[in-house]
Design a protein around this motif. Structure first.
Motif, mmCIF file in Angstrom:
data_model
loop_
_atom_site.group_PDB
_atom_site.id
_atom_site.type_symbol
_atom_site.label_atom_id
_atom_site.label_comp_id
_atom_site.label_asym_id
_atom_site.label_seq_id
_atom_site.Cartn_x
_atom_site.Cartn_y
_atom_site.Cartn_z
ATOM 1 N N CYS A 1 -0.013 5.125 -5.193
ATOM 2 C CA CYS A 1 0.452 4.092 -6.137
ATOM 3 C C CYS A 1 1.612 4.562 -7.032
ATOM 4 O O CYS A 1 1.481 5.504 -7.812
ATOM 5 C CB CYS A 1 -0.713 3.609 -6.994
ATOM 6 S SG CYS A 1 -0.248 2.176 -7.983
ATOM 7 N N THR A 2 2.728 3.852 -6.863
ATOM 8 C CA THR A 2 3.887 4.053 -7.743
ATOM 9 C C THR A 2 4.341 2.691 -8.286
ATOM 10 O O THR A 2 5.519 2.469 -8.530
ATOM 11 C CB THR A 2 5.053 4.733 -6.994
ATOM 12 O OG1 THR A 2 5.389 3.936 -5.843
ATOM 13 C CG2 THR A 2 4.697 6.142 -6.550
ATOM 14 N N LEU A 3 3.375 1.824 -8.448
ATOM 15 C CA LEU A 3 3.666 0.437 -8.814
ATOM 16 C C LEU A 3 4.313 0.316 -10.192
ATOM 17 O O LEU A 3 5.183 -0.519 -10.410
ATOM 18 C CB LEU A 3 2.336 -0.340 -8.755
ATOM 19 C CG LEU A 3 2.330 -1.821 -9.030
ATOM 20 C CD1 LEU A 3 3.286 -2.564 -8.123
ATOM 21 C CD2 LEU A 3 0.904 -2.358 -8.834
ATOM 22 N N CYS A 4 3.876 1.107 -11.137
ATOM 23 C CA CYS A 4 4.412 1.002 -12.504
ATOM 24 C C CYS A 4 5.112 2.306 -12.875
ATOM 25 O O CYS A 4 5.070 3.283 -12.118
ATOM 26 C CB CYS A 4 3.282 0.649 -13.469
ATOM 27 S SG CYS A 4 2.373 2.065 -14.089
ATOM 28 N N CYS B 1 1.687 7.351 -10.694
ATOM 29 C CA CYS B 1 0.587 8.318 -10.555
ATOM 30 C C CYS B 1 0.490 8.902 -9.144
ATOM 31 O O CYS B 1 0.048 10.040 -8.969
ATOM 32 C CB CYS B 1 -0.734 7.650 -10.900
ATOM 33 S SG CYS B 1 -0.756 6.913 -12.543
ATOM 34 N N VAL C 1 -1.659 8.117 -6.871
ATOM 35 C CA VAL C 1 -3.055 8.243 -6.431
ATOM 36 C C VAL C 1 -3.368 7.227 -5.328
ATOM 37 O O VAL C 1 -2.666 6.226 -5.167
ATOM 38 C CB VAL C 1 -4.042 8.022 -7.607
ATOM 39 C CG1 VAL C 1 -3.878 9.101 -8.656
ATOM 40 C CG2 VAL C 1 -3.862 6.633 -8.222
ATOM 41 N N PHE D 1 -3.555 6.228 -14.178
ATOM 42 C CA PHE D 1 -3.584 5.974 -15.622
ATOM 43 C C PHE D 1 -4.259 4.636 -15.956
ATOM 44 O O PHE D 1 -4.982 4.528 -16.935
ATOM 45 C CB PHE D 1 -2.156 5.988 -16.187
ATOM 46 C CG PHE D 1 -2.103 5.938 -17.678
ATOM 47 C CD1 PHE D 1 -2.032 7.102 -18.426
ATOM 48 C CD2 PHE D 1 -2.139 4.722 -18.352
ATOM 49 C CE1 PHE D 1 -2.013 7.057 -19.818
ATOM 50 C CE2 PHE D 1 -2.116 4.667 -19.741
ATOM 51 C CZ PHE D 1 -2.039 5.836 -20.469
ATOM 52 N N CYS D 2 -4.012 3.603 -15.110
ATOM 53 C CA CYS D 2 -4.587 2.281 -15.403
ATOM 54 C C CYS D 2 -6.087 2.227 -15.161
ATOM 55 O O CYS D 2 -6.763 1.278 -15.554
ATOM 56 C CB CYS D 2 -3.891 1.196 -14.591
ATOM 57 S SG CYS D 2 -4.087 1.376 -12.800
ATOM 58 N N HIS E 1 -0.717 -4.077 -12.851
ATOM 59 C CA HIS E 1 -1.247 -3.014 -11.989
ATOM 60 C C HIS E 1 -2.003 -3.573 -10.788
ATOM 61 O O HIS E 1 -2.510 -2.815 -9.962
ATOM 62 C CB HIS E 1 -2.138 -2.067 -12.814
ATOM 63 C CG HIS E 1 -3.190 -2.786 -13.598
ATOM 64 N ND1 HIS E 1 -2.894 -3.632 -14.640
ATOM 65 C CD2 HIS E 1 -4.540 -2.795 -13.486
ATOM 66 C CE1 HIS E 1 -4.014 -4.127 -15.133
ATOM 67 N NE2 HIS E 1 -5.018 -3.639 -14.442
HETATM 68 S S1 SF4 Z 1 -0.915 3.437 -13.867
HETATM 69 FE FE1 SF4 Z 1 -1.991 2.369 -12.218
HETATM 70 S S2 SF4 Z 1 -0.460 0.914 -11.428
HETATM 71 FE FE2 SF4 Z 1 0.653 2.471 -12.584
HETATM 72 S S3 SF4 Z 1 1.264 3.983 -11.035
HETATM 73 FE FE3 SF4 Z 1 -0.654 4.676 -12.003
HETATM 74 S S4 SF4 Z 1 -2.273 3.942 -10.617
HETATM 75 FE FE4 SF4 Z 1 -0.377 2.786 -10.151
#
Ligand code: SF4
Length: 325
Positions: A18-21, A25, A27, A36-37, A124
């Motif tokens: 996940c590199t959405l935001c 992260c 992960v 983090f979310c 997220h």
């Molecule tokens: S905070 Fe959540 S949505 Fe943002 S990159 Fe990390 S896992 Fe992905």
């Protein structure tokens, strides 16, 4: 043949890394790893019901159809929705729902007479929320979609919402990176949020209300027409940070003028988890709020919403009890 943007979006929306935001992260949320979310690749929501506390042109008399999602990629230490924003870290009362169920929920809120669908902190979950929106629209969902966000999002993620979202309701919380680091562990908040807002205004360059106008009667908000399209940027004034608030207003007005609305909020509520910070353990004073509002008037902000007394109360926090899910 795929075009470059859709390839980029595929990578952006790959929850197995996940590199959405902006946290990036990396992960594997599909296998249950938490970034983090603190949310896996399963939709968790805490409430889907009418909400009456938004700006009058959003709530109207019938209410806004708010869906509150669990978790948050910003995670402010003073968050009023702390019980759900901490996701799996906190006392989350969220319930797992499928995108198909979410699509049904949107249609149910419309059938209940809600003025719009209000996606509260969905960033997220975009790879799961977008198919739900597309499905509901294909099945006849016609009311406006409101995207309600802390704005710590990638501009390219917001770009993926083009044509699906009608009204953007982002925060612009801080300009000073030291404040953003201390309160939200996001020193790059201002750069990220302003880029995201720029993309929102590109998609919705001018306000449109149900009466066909692009402005509101400044004297009387009781009969404000509903907003159909546009951007309302919210700024919550923080105790002790009047100068940062002024810097935010100056930027927004200089950049967008009357193409956006600015909602200047005074409802900062000291939450138990933020009591260690002497500034965060008190409410905003009337003098502080008035100074920010006077500044907005002085620089010529016309399209604005203000809050008047009595809004600082935990009673404004809805029950996150699974209603409507
Ligand atoms: S905070 Fe959540 S949505 Fe943002 S990159 Fe990390 S896992 Fe992905």
């Amino acid at each position: 043949m795929k075009v470059v943007t859709s390839l980029n979006q595929t990578k952006l929306f790959d929850l197995s890394s996940c590199t959405l935001c902006p946290r990036e992260c990396g992960v594997n949320r599909v296998e249950g790893q938490l970034g983090f979310c603190k949310e896996p690749a399963i939709l968790y929501a805490a409430r889907a019901a009418k909400l009456y506390y938004e700006e009058p042109c959003i709530s109207g008399k019938e209410g806004s159809g708010a869906v509150f999602f669990d978790g948050c990629s910003l995670g402010c230490i003073f968050c009023q929705n702390h019980d759900i924003s901490l996701g799996m870290r906190g006392k989350s009362r969220g319930r797992a729902i499928t995108p198909s169920r979410l699509s049904d929920i949107f249609l149910s809120l419309e059938a209940q007479g809600c003025n719009n669908i209000n996606l509260v902190t969905a960033g997220h979950y975009l790879p799961l929320v977008i198919p739900a929106l597309e499905s509901a629209k294909a099945r006849g969902l016609a009311i406006p979609i409101v995207y309600n966000t802390a704005a710590y999002e990638k501009a390219e993620a917001i770009r993926a919402l083009e044509g699906l979202v009608d009204i953007y309701l982002p925060d612009l919380k801080y300009k000073d990176s030291a404040i953003a680091a201390a309160y939200s562990k996001a020193p790059d908040y201002y750069e990220r949020a302003t880029a995201a807002i720029e993309e929102m205004v590109r998609q919705c360059p001018k306000p449109l209300f149900a009466d066909g106008s692009s402005s509101l009667d400044a004297e009387d908000d009781r009969d404000d027409p509903l907003m159909l399209r546009g951007v309302i940027v919210r700024h919550l004034c923080m105790p002790g940070h009047v100068e940062d608030s002024k810097a935010i207003l100056s930027y927004l007005h200089r950049t967008y003028g009357n193409r956006i609305f600015i909602s200047i909020m005074n409802q900062y509520t000291p939450m138990p988890q933020a009591q260690k910070d002497p500034l965060l353990s008190r409410t905003l004073t009337e003098e502080e709020y008035n100074e920010v509002v006077d500044y907005a008037v002085e620089i010529g902000v016309e399209n604005g919403f203000l809050q008047e007394g009595g809004t600082v109360s935990k009673s404004y926090i809805p029950d996150f009890d699974g209603t409507g899910l």
